[in-house]
Enzyme design. Structure first.
Site, short mmCIF file in Angstrom:
data_model
loop_
_atom_site.label_atom_id
_atom_site.label_comp_id
_atom_site.label_asym_id
_atom_site.label_seq_id
_atom_site.Cartn_x
_atom_site.Cartn_y
_atom_site.Cartn_z
N HIS A 263 0.87 -1.20 0.00
CA HIS A 263 0.00 0.00 0.00
C HIS A 263 0.90 1.23 0.00
CE1 HIS A 263 -3.83 2.10 1.53
NE2 HIS A 263 -2.95 3.05 1.25
N HIS B 265 1.68 5.34 -1.67
CA HIS B 265 1.30 6.53 -2.44
C HIS B 265 2.56 7.11 -3.08
CE1 HIS B 265 -2.81 6.71 -0.80
NE2 HIS B 265 -2.25 6.17 0.26
N LYS C 83 -9.28 -0.02 -5.95
CA LYS C 83 -9.28 0.57 -4.61
C LYS C 83 -10.53 1.39 -4.38
CE LYS C 83 -7.72 2.18 -0.65
NZ LYS C 83 -6.63 3.12 -0.40
N HIS D 59 -10.49 1.37 1.64
CA HIS D 59 -10.24 2.28 2.75
C HIS D 59 -11.49 2.21 3.63
CE1 HIS D 59 -8.49 6.10 4.53
NE2 HIS D 59 -9.65 5.94 5.16
N HIS E 296 -4.78 -0.76 5.72
CA HIS E 296 -4.27 -0.05 6.91
C HIS E 296 -5.19 -0.17 8.12
CE1 HIS E 296 -6.99 2.90 5.22
NE2 HIS E 296 -6.15 3.30 4.30
N ASP F 294 1.42 2.53 3.55
CA ASP F 294 0.59 3.73 3.41
C ASP F 294 1.46 4.98 3.48
OD1 ASP F 294 -1.67 5.17 2.84
OD2 ASP F 294 -2.53 5.04 4.85
#
Ligand code: DOR
Ligand code: ZN
Length: 332
Positions: free
Chosen positions: A13, A15, A95, A132, A166, A238
């Site tokens: 995960h 970004h 996602k 999420h 997460h 994350d």
């Protein structure tokens, strides 16, 4: 000198952003990791094959010749069968963000009843759903309130692989064992901090993230799952960089930047808990089995020598900035 090696570490995960931020952070993940699951919440969400291909090209440009696979995700919207068929081989999953719940999620899902056809297609086509999982309720209860949705999805789509991204609560860890098709990622920061570290003293903007860090007993349950090598949990950092002016301000952006220090810090933490033997599964083995992926072979060696986490990477302040860690990566 004490050494420790990890085989093909994976970040399930991540970004990576775009533009200058992508250029800054992509190499910092591509060096230590063999691959990562790349999140699609760009300012303009990655919600078509065209956008995805362009984004993947930009990522490959930014990582240079590092051995690193960016496993791409699409931003959830209702997709037709033709759209999913066209993109299936380019993605590791889709996602889902509830609308407005975090950074760049305004185009997310408002009503879960509207998405049944796409979920049915994903189940049939064996495309994992990454979620999420937060409601829009009271901030400490958001994940707990969403667990009911996870349970409904797991029951309604028993062949759909569902990743609770997460996770931050004991209740989420417990839910894992109730449905065969539920899995989870756990971040480094949620293993280490509680809400006290964020807001119990002077406010710590670089620890502010979504979902917010919870109570000590929640952190303990996450730690127990990770340290024991729970077969359904995977490391997902994350890691979510924001420029310092968007963190140290009124209206602080959510996100903790951990990518460049995740492996040294996890190694120290697993060692401290006498669980180094289980780190390989948490960092790679479980993800390979759950997602049925084979990463490139890449051995990362750490040595037990003090290493100070930089105060900044470019314009981003990392987790544990300035802190001395007992392990460092070779060639860092
Ligand atoms: O803290 C977070 N930051 N949580 C998310 O879900 C998104 C991420 C980001 O993109 O900044
Ligand atoms: Zn994220």
């Amino acid at each position: 000198m004490t050494r420790f090696t990890l085989s093909s570490p994976l970040d399930m995960h991540l970004h990576l952003r775009e533009g200058d931020m992508l250029e800054l952070v992509a190499p910092l993940s591509a060096r230590p990791f063999a691959g990562a699951v790349v999140m699609p919440n760009l300012v303009e969400p990655v919600n078509s094959r065209d956008k995805l291909v362009r984004y993947r090209e930009a990522i490959y440009d930014a990582i240079g010749d590092e051995l690193f696979i960016p496993w791409m995700t699409l931003f959830f919207r209702n997709y037709s069968e033709a759209e999913l068929a066209e993109v299936k081989d380019d993605i590791i999953g889709v996602k889902l963000y509830p609308a407005g719940i975090t950074t760049n999620s305004e185009a997310g899902v408002s009503n879960l009843h509207d998405i049944e056809s796409t979920l049915t297609l994903m189940q049939e086509m064996h495309i994992p759903l990454l979620v999420h999982g937060e409601s829009s309720g009271f901030v400490l209860d958001r994940e707990k309130e969403f667990l009911e949705v996870y349970a409904q999805l797991a029951k309604a789509y028993p062949q759909l692989t569902i990743i609770m991204e997460h996770i931050t609560t004991r209740d989420a860890v417990e839910l894992l064992d109730q449905y065969e098709n539920l899995y989870a990622t756990i971040t480094l920061h949620h293993l280490l901090i509680t809400l006290n570290d964020v807001a119990g003293g002077l406010l710590a903007p670089h620890l502010f993230c979504k979902p917010i860090a919870k109570r000590p007993e929640d952190r303990d349950a996450l730690a127990q799952a990770a340290l024991s090598g729970h077969p359904k949990v995977m490391f997902g950092s994350d890691s979510a960089p924001h420029p310092v002016h968007k963190k140290e301000c009124s209206g602080c952006a959510a996100g903790v930047f951990t990518a460049p220090l995740a492996l040294p810090m996890l190694t120290g933490w697993f060692e401290q808990h006498g669980a180094l033997d289980n780190l390989q599964d948490f960092i790679s083995g479980n993800a390979q089995r759950i997602y049925k992926i084979t990463p490139p072979e890449k051995i990362i060696t750490l040595v037990k020598e003090p290493w100070q986490v930089p105060g900044k990477y470019g314009n981003v302040v990392p987790f544990a900035a300035g802190q001395e860690l007992p392990w460092r990566m070779i060639n860092q």
